[in-house]
Motif scaffolding. Structure first.
Motif, mmCIF file in Angstrom:
data_model
loop_
_atom_site.group_PDB
_atom_site.id
_atom_site.type_symbol
_atom_site.label_atom_id
_atom_site.label_comp_id
_atom_site.label_asym_id
_atom_site.label_seq_id
_atom_site.Cartn_x
_atom_site.Cartn_y
_atom_site.Cartn_z
ATOM 1 N N HIS C 7 0.765 -1.370 0.080
ATOM 2 C CA HIS C 7 0.100 -0.179 0.135
ATOM 3 C C HIS C 7 0.686 1.288 0.104
ATOM 4 C CE1 HIS C 7 -4.105 -1.840 1.456
ATOM 5 N NE2 HIS C 7 -3.290 -2.722 1.079
ATOM 6 N N VAL C 11 -0.841 3.400 -3.394
ATOM 7 C CA VAL C 11 -1.862 4.441 -3.521
ATOM 8 C C VAL C 11 -1.307 5.829 -3.642
ATOM 9 C CG1 VAL C 11 -3.007 5.684 -1.441
ATOM 10 C CG2 VAL C 11 -3.124 3.141 -1.397
ATOM 11 N N PRO C 12 -0.006 5.936 -3.366
ATOM 12 C CA PRO C 12 0.601 7.173 -4.304
ATOM 13 C C PRO C 12 0.858 7.233 -5.521
ATOM 14 C CG PRO C 12 1.824 6.898 -2.441
ATOM 15 C CD PRO C 12 0.962 5.624 -2.576
ATOM 16 N N ALA C 15 -2.771 7.900 -6.990
ATOM 17 C CA ALA C 15 -2.866 9.497 -6.873
ATOM 18 C C ALA C 15 -2.107 10.117 -7.831
ATOM 19 C CB ALA C 15 -2.594 9.972 -5.510
ATOM 20 N N VAL C 37 -2.889 11.344 0.622
ATOM 21 C CA VAL C 37 -2.243 10.198 0.363
ATOM 22 C C VAL C 37 -1.062 9.955 1.573
ATOM 23 C CG1 VAL C 37 -0.491 9.440 -1.142
ATOM 24 C CG2 VAL C 37 -2.624 10.018 -1.953
ATOM 25 N N TYR C 40 -2.749 8.724 4.838
ATOM 26 C CA TYR C 40 -2.882 7.330 4.799
ATOM 27 C C TYR C 40 -1.736 6.612 5.008
ATOM 28 C CZ TYR C 40 -4.508 2.916 2.984
ATOM 29 O OH TYR C 40 -4.748 1.615 2.661
ATOM 30 N N ASN C 41 -0.592 7.120 4.315
ATOM 31 C CA ASN C 41 0.806 6.541 4.574
ATOM 32 C C ASN C 41 1.093 6.741 6.217
ATOM 33 O OD1 ASN C 41 1.625 5.988 2.133
ATOM 34 N ND2 ASN C 41 3.107 7.505 1.903
ATOM 35 N N THR C 121 7.613 8.845 -2.067
ATOM 36 C CA THR C 121 7.301 7.547 -2.203
ATOM 37 C C THR C 121 8.572 6.707 -2.795
ATOM 38 O OG1 THR C 121 5.126 8.151 -2.934
ATOM 39 C CG2 THR C 121 5.687 5.754 -3.577
#
Lengths: 240, 91, 497
Positions: C7, C11-12, C15, C37, C40-41, C121
């Protein structure tokens, strides 16, 4: 004086590197026994791709399936390079006067030839990335060939313009397709980028599960991004 | 026997093109030297039985890299030491 | 849905691919997407840290093929801790730069958001991967985004700094790729655990060549001397939040790569002494260069390089206390340096020629920013009761355990030099009052909240260091334990299913 020192240093470094490379025996079989209990990575790929993944081109299976995260990383690198070039070099048209791509019209041979060649080159590129799992080729190669076709048209005709809006849509949708296929693997198979190889039989167009679809998405994305980069680079005003 | 001779000739051409592109002063010819290096490298990959790699190197190394460098030369300068010569003239 | 390490990357990426589309649908939405984002991280990093503290290791397989034939992502306490730190810092940097005044055009903000998010990321990807070619791919992501962000303000200085970074960073990537190639021809695999297992079969000459290529390649990213020529230009020309990200995030990923290669992959004994010497030379030369600087951001950049030299010394000493001290130093440096770059950037925005002497007496107009800069300066020098004191104390304890008296004298001497140039700036901020300041750029509320959170963390950890020393001791123990890493991945593999 500095040049002599640099050459001596390069000779020393070259000697050590050559020493390393000489000890590698070229031309012998270094994959080892591919039917052993625990083969090397290359041996495992050679012996197991036909049954487990049903893809005829092992290189495509390696690039998209076994090492799919690396391919995702490389596609991201290309996307970030295109974004970076656009952020440093691209100016909107309202800021300066019209930047012209060509100062003189091209010759007649190029103009008439480009109009005939462009559909053929685009068709070749699309063929290469659709058949990536059967013949040598794949997403990156096919996308580059299509971008070369666009480049031919861009340098032959002054009035040929690419539509940046449409290109942004294709690029983002292709990238999102790649990731959503990976997430499908996460939901269905519990691993990211898992494959569903039961579809189709070996050596036909519909084989290998999700692998050809991923490569088609990559092909579109690469073609559109490279065309965008070349378009931005060609519009910079030359300094005279 | 013929195959070995052709491979040796190609290797010598590769080295010659690489050295030419480093030494020569006119940048346009230097970039064409880089293109020739990519071409011969792509043929070598094909002879080593790796068609995928050969196709990738041909598509990217010959066409795209050369074109991007030529566009950069169009926007900056074609002669390698032009700016240094101008500075030396002023002094 | 089960939360797994993938994840952090997926996820990034969603986005980043979706932001160009979102800006055509709704005009203001893409400003908040990086913030969501990053938040969420933070959530997944807390979940994963709790799990890894109970279980010991987490390994996740990608694409369904297990460890040596596919890629796996590994979270050890060391890498989990670093990933959590980077996630929190990433969120705070986004909070700081939300509606940053200098960038007004919509296209530019879109590109800036994408590039900054992907740089963070990429750094997290370097830290959580268990496969050495995957590490190279993520290093490429960090290099490309860092170069684009360095030359973001289209001017001549920014272009020169970005060009230098591009050439040197490209050279670093080429060297690391060459080292990976030679390693693959000798061992036949690309998985880190299997390379560590088969490392004893490689002859010594080739092993030394590979180690040297890795050290030079990672040393360029981790700013060892003499490979750090690109760093002061890049730090001073980049936009403010990006300099904070460079100092707090990118250089940590470079040091992580170096440490993972030396501690887990290789088993050469002389590598640790080399780290001590390299760290010592880096620290001395960087700190002495920082005294002569007139530009505030360049001074902070040289100071950051010096701190990294101290971290390398601590990793070079190699005992359990030393590794624990090095991890604590990395934690402190990330938080304090980010705070210093954030406040320094706001102070510099108020001066015309970006020098220290042009911000005389500005503490009257910007009280909060000045006090936070002062607290950061005190903390990084090592004064009690801030958190920097504990980390320097543990480094000196570890050096004294192995009776390296010259090292202790050098570290204390360099600390005195640091005091000189930091207190010079604080002095100019508060006590010189001969310039009138009109038209002050005040930071907005979200920037103040972000900087305030960092300051409070420094003070709290200074009084109660036991909040994180438990995690760090665990992480240090497991980092030194080479064989349990190999066993977990290859033999007793219980991945997340």
């Amino acid at each position: 004086m500095k040049k002599v020192l640099v050459i001596i240093l390069l000779v020393i470094i070259g000697y050590f590197l050559a020493n390393t490379f000489i000890n590698i025996p070229f031309g012998e079989n270094r994959i080892g026994d591919i039917n052993a209990e625990k083969p090397t990575a290359a041996g495992y790929y050679l012996s197991n791709t036909k049954e487990k993944s049903k893809v005829a081109n092992i290189i495509t299976a390696i690039v998209v399936n076994y090492r799919g995260l690396d391919t995702l990383g490389e596609v991201t690198v290309l996307f970030l390079a295109s974004t970076g070039i656009a952020s440093v070099l691209y100016r909107r048209k309202e800021e300066e006067e019209e930047t012209e791509r060509l100062s003189l019209p091209s010759s007649t041979i190029i103009r008439s030839g480009a109009r005939v060649l462009f559909p053929i080159i685009a068709l070749l590129g699309i063929y290469v990335f659709i058949h990536g799992h059967l013949t040598p080729g794949g997403g990156f190669q096919g996308g580059t060939i299509v971008a070369t076709g666009f480049l031919l048209m861009l340098i032959s005709y002054k009035g040929f313009n690419t539509n940046h809006n449409r290109m942004t849509w294709i690029e983002s949708l292709a990238g999102l397709t790649f990731i959503f296929l990976g997430i499908w693997g996460l939901i269905a198979d519990n691993t990211f980028l898992g494959n569903i190889p039961e579809v189709g039989k070996l050596n036909s167009l519909l084989s290998g599960g999700l692998i050809p679809i991923i490569y088609i998405a990559v092909g579109f994305k690469v073609a559109v991004e490279l065309t965008g980069i070349l378009d931005i680079l060609l519009k910079i005003k030359p300094k005279k | 026997m013929i195959a070995v001779i052709i491979i040796i000739i190609m290797a010598v051409l590769l080295l010659a093109a690489a050295i030419y592109s480093v030494i020569h002063r006119d940048l346009l010819f230097a970039v064409l030297g880089t293109g020739i290096v990519s071409l011969i490298l792509s043929l070598f990959f094909y002879l080593l039985q790796a068609p995928d790699v050969a196709l990738t190197e041909a598509a990217i190394g010959i066409a795209l890299t050369t074109i991007i460098f030529i566009i950069t030369i169009r926007n900056t300068t074609r002669d390698e030491d032009e700016i240094i010569d101008k500075e030396n003239e002023k002094l | 849905m089960v939360i797994t390490p993938i994840h952090y990357i997926v996820v990034p990426l969603i986005a980043a691919f979706a932001i160009p589309l979102l800006s055509k649908i709704h005009k203001e939405l893409f400003r908040i997407v990086p913030g969501i984002v990053m938040f969420y991280n933070i959530i997944i990093s807390f979940v994963l840290m709790k799990e890894v503290n109970e279980v010991g290791y987490i390994s996740e397989i990608i694409a369904g093929w297990e460890a040596p034939w596919g890629i796996n992502l590994m979270i050890t306490p060391f890498s989990g801790f670093l990933a959590s730190l980077i996630s929190v810092l990433g969120f705070l940097i986004w909070l700081y730069q939300y509606r940053f005044k200098k960038v007004i055009d919509v296209d530019e903000i879109k590109s800036y958001g994408i590039l900054q998010m992907m740089m963070i990321t990429g750094a997290i990807g370097i830290i959580i991967t268990g496969d050495i070619f995957n590490l190279f791919v993520f290093m490429e992501i960090v290099a490309i985004t860092a170069v684009s962000l360095t030359s973001f303000y289209r001017g001549r200085d920014g272009a020169e700094a970005g060009f230098k970074y591009l050439l040197i960073g490209g050279f670093a990537s080429a060297l690391i790729l060459l080292a990976i190639l030679i390693l693959y021809t000798q061992v036949g695999t690309l998985n880190m655990a299997e390379i560590a297992e088969k490392m004893h079969t490689i002859p010594l000459g080739i092993k030394s060549t590979i180690l040297i290529l890795f050290i030079v390649g990672f040393g360029i990213e981790a700013e060892m001397f003499p490979l750090n020529g690109w760093a002061p230009d890049a730090y001073s020309q980049a936009p403010g939040p990006t300099s904070a990200a460079f100092a707090g995030i990118v250089v940590k990923a470079g040091i992580y790569g170096l440490i993972r290669v030396i501690y887990t992959l290789f088993d050469i004994e002389g590598a640790f002494d080399f780290l001590i010497i390299a760290g010592l030379v880096t620290m001395i030369i960087a700190e002495f260069s920082a005294v002569k600087q007139k530009n505030l951001k360049r001074m902070l950049a040289y100071s950051s390089i010096g701190q990294m030299g101290l971290v390398l010394i601590a990793f070079g000493i190699g005992t359990k206390t030393a590794v624990f001290a090095a991890l604590f130093l990395m934690f402190n440096h990330a938080i304090i340096k980010s705070l210093l770059f954030m406040t320094g950037s706001i102070l510099m925005y108020n001066s015309k020629d970006k020098t220290i002497s042009s911000i005389h007496g500005i503490a009257k107009n910007l009280p909060f920013v000045s006090i936070m800069f002062a607290i950061g300066a005190f903390a990084i020098v090592g004064l009690p009761p801030f958190s920097g004191f504990w980390s320097k104390l543990y480094v000196l304890t570890a050096a004294a355990d192995k009776e390296m008296i010259m090292l202790i004298i050098a570290i204390l001497g360099v600390s005195i030099v640091e005091i000189v140039y930091y207190f010079r700036v604080v002095n100019k901020l508060y006590f010189a009052t001969d310039i009138e300041h009109l038209d002050i750029f005040k930071p907005s509320n979200n920037s103040l909240i972000a900087m305030g959170i960092l300051t409070i963390t420094i003070i709290v950890i200074g009084f109660y260091p036991d909040l994180i020393t438990g995690y760090l001791h665990n992480a240090a123990d497991i980092l030194l334990d080479r064989s349990s890493y190999i066993d977990f991945v290859l033999k007793a593999n219980v991945p997340i299913q």
